[in-house]
Design a protein around this motif. Structure first.
Motif, PDB file in Angstrom:
ATOM      1  N   ALA A 193       0.822  -1.203   0.000  1.00  0.00           N
ATOM      2  CA  ALA A 193       0.000   0.000   0.000  1.00  0.00           C
ATOM      3  C   ALA A 193       0.861   1.260   0.000  1.00  0.00           C
ATOM      4  O   ALA A 193       1.733   1.435   0.858  1.00  0.00           O
ATOM      5  N   ILE A 194       0.586   2.137  -0.984  1.00  0.00           N
ATOM      6  CA  ILE A 194       1.221   3.449  -1.057  1.00  0.00           C
ATOM      7  C   ILE A 194       0.111   4.482  -1.230  1.00  0.00           C
ATOM      8  O   ILE A 194      -1.076   4.151  -1.211  1.00  0.00           O
ATOM      9  N   THR A 219      19.899  -3.282   2.817  1.00  0.00           N
ATOM     10  CA  THR A 219      18.648  -2.652   2.402  1.00  0.00           C
ATOM     11  C   THR A 219      17.774  -2.301   3.599  1.00  0.00           C
ATOM     12  O   THR A 219      17.944  -2.841   4.706  1.00  0.00           O
ATOM     13  N   ASP A 220      16.833  -1.409   3.345  1.00  0.00           N
ATOM     14  CA  ASP A 220      15.779  -1.162   4.320  1.00  0.00           C
ATOM     15  C   ASP A 220      14.672  -2.193   4.116  1.00  0.00           C
ATOM     16  O   ASP A 220      14.771  -3.081   3.268  1.00  0.00           O
ATOM     17  N   ILE A 221      13.605  -2.084   4.900  1.00  0.00           N
ATOM     18  CA  ILE A 221      12.395  -2.883   4.701  1.00  0.00           C
ATOM     19  C   ILE A 221      11.213  -1.924   4.746  1.00  0.00           C
ATOM     20  O   ILE A 221      11.185  -1.006   5.577  1.00  0.00           O
ATOM     21  N   THR A 222      10.260  -2.114   3.837  1.00  0.00           N
ATOM     22  CA  THR A 222       9.127  -1.200   3.721  1.00  0.00           C
ATOM     23  C   THR A 222       8.018  -1.543   4.712  1.00  0.00           C
ATOM     24  O   THR A 222       7.680  -2.719   4.906  1.00  0.00           O
ATOM     25  N   ILE A 223       7.448  -0.511   5.314  1.00  0.00           N
ATOM     26  CA  ILE A 223       6.203  -0.639   6.065  1.00  0.00           C
ATOM     27  C   ILE A 223       5.131   0.038   5.211  1.00  0.00           C
ATOM     28  O   ILE A 223       5.112   1.272   5.092  1.00  0.00           O
ATOM     29  N   PRO A 224       4.264  -0.743   4.573  1.00  0.00           N
ATOM     30  CA  PRO A 224       3.248  -0.140   3.713  1.00  0.00           C
ATOM     31  C   PRO A 224       2.290   0.756   4.487  1.00  0.00           C
ATOM     32  O   PRO A 224       2.215   0.704   5.725  1.00  0.00           O
ATOM     33  N   ALA A 225       1.568   1.581   3.752  1.00  0.00           N
ATOM     34  CA  ALA A 225       0.546   2.418   4.379  1.00  0.00           C
ATOM     35  C   ALA A 225      -0.470   1.532   5.098  1.00  0.00           C
ATOM     36  O   ALA A 225      -0.821   0.453   4.618  1.00  0.00           O
ATOM     37  N   GLY A 226      -0.920   1.993   6.247  1.00  0.00           N
ATOM     38  CA  GLY A 226      -1.860   1.191   7.028  1.00  0.00           C
ATOM     39  C   GLY A 226      -2.222   1.903   8.309  1.00  0.00           C
ATOM     40  O   GLY A 226      -2.040   3.119   8.444  1.00  0.00           O
ATOM     41  N   ASP A 227      -2.701   1.132   9.289  1.00  0.00           N
ATOM     42  CA  ASP A 227      -3.114   1.738  10.552  1.00  0.00           C
ATOM     43  C   ASP A 227      -1.955   1.761  11.545  1.00  0.00           C
ATOM     44  O   ASP A 227      -0.842   1.297  11.257  1.00  0.00           O
TER      45      ASP A 227
END
Length: 365
Positions: free
Chosen positions: A25-26, A136-144
């Motif tokens: 989610a973006i 690398t980093d790790i993504t936290i997608p858009a969310g609550d």
């Protein structure tokens, strides 16, 4: 080796769909699967190289169907060419399918991979580098808020030191609360935020001001406003002292020059899918000449193209201050063999393997 052995004998194209472990989610959408296209280029001597197109409709407007059509349109322009003249081929592809950068990227990757295998060189050496490790980093997608906090805790457990938090999908105040929760759940993490053009300039200012008031330190803010508003990127970095990264604002070498001339913008995101390999190399040269740093980023890509990107980043160390090559970790049931490997956040390339070392032949059976 004579040049006839380097002639591109054939190009094969396959659509692939790979389920993700969670929606990516973006601000512009939340795809639950990667709908990409693999390309295999075979030279006259039998050397075969692989490339990948990762169209991301929410970011570039490209689709899997459109990418397949673009690749079909350039088959005749690719076959019969000398693979060593891949920069000339890249220029022809730019002219023939200017609105299909992911398709161009896939062909360029496959041709270069085949050429590197033909010469017996690992891709990182082909690009003039020698390191075989990257973080690398790790993504936290858009969310609550709870999803963000639990993702941060999991990132720490898996050994990651940097997270890239997708923001701009909803209320900026929610994003501030998410960052506060991440900071509380995992206080040692370095935090990058990426709005993917999701904020107005006014909302970006409010977001950054409240993040500062909440005591959250940002390592980088990526593309807070719309692509054409380069002046606001510079103004935000100057006002808040947080390094700002141009992503959607930098889709070509000409864009990179425009960003560099704006001044006060510290970082450019180099994504091969935005422009192809040849143009990405030119953008790297612009950033280096302007004294800027780079992020090596990606769309929702498999190890086929991520291995290529990792080699490019390693070959240009230490220009790439930020690395965002994590999407293979979000994928289920990949049949790709070889190439990059992960140990937590550490990416390694196979020592001694020619080209990328990738074997994606199972997708072409």
């Amino acid at each position: 080796m004579s040049w006839p052995e380097r002639v591109i004998e054939r190009i094969d194209v396959r659509p692939v769909t790979i389920e993700l472990t969670e929606p990516f989610a973006i601000s512009g959408g939340a795809p639950a699967e990667a709908r990409n296209v693999f390309v295999r280029v075979t030279l006259r001597d039998g050397s075969a190289g692989y490339g990948e197109a990762a169209p991301f409709e929410a970011v570039t407007g490209e689709t899997q169907a459109g990418t397949l059509a673009a690749l079909q349109a350039v088959r005749a322009a690719v076959t019969g060419r000398d693979a060593a003249a891949w920069r000339s081929l890249a220029g022809d592809l730019r002219r023939l399918i200017p609105e299909a950068p992911a398709a161009r990227c896939a062909v360029e990757q496959a041709v270069i991979d085949a050429l590197a295998r033909h010469t017996g060189l690992p891709l990182i050496q082909f690009f003039g580098g020698c390191s075989h490790e990257l973080t690398t980093d790790i993504t936290i997608p858009a969310g609550d808020i709870e999803h963000s906090a639990s993702s941060a805790r999991r990132a720490v457990q898996d050994g990651f030191r940097t997270v890239k938090v997708k923001v701009g999908a909803g209320d900026w105040e929610l994003d501030v609360a998410r960052l506060a929760a991440i900071s509380q759940a995992a206080p040692g993490l370095s935090v990058v935020v990426d709005a993917n053009e999701g904020y107005s300039y006014a909302h970006a200012r409010q977001f950054l001001g409240h993040v500062r008031s909440a005591g959250v330190t940002l390592a980088l803010m990526e593309q807070p406003v719309v692509a054409d508003d380069v002046a606001s990127l510079a103004a935000l970095e100057e006002e808040f002292g947080v390094p700002v990264c141009a992503d959607e604002s930098a889709r070509s070498p000409a864009d990179a020059i425009r960003v560099a001339r704006a001044g006060r913008i510290g970082v450019i995101n180099i994504k091969l899918m935005k422009c192809g390999v040849a143009d990405a190399l030119d953008m790297i040269s612009v950033a280096r000449s302007a004294g800027m740093s780079c992020m090596l980023g990606a769309m929702i890509q498999t190890a086929v193209s991520m291995t290529f990107s990792a080699a490019l980043a390693m070959a240009n160390y230490p220009l790439f201050a930020f690395t965002d090559l994590d999407t293979p970790l979000f994928m289920r049931n990949s049949a790709i063999v070889g190439g990059m490997s992960y140990q937590g956040p550490v990416i390694r390339l196979p020592a001694g393997a020619a080209g990328t070392g990738i074997d994606a032949s199972g997708y072409f059976a």
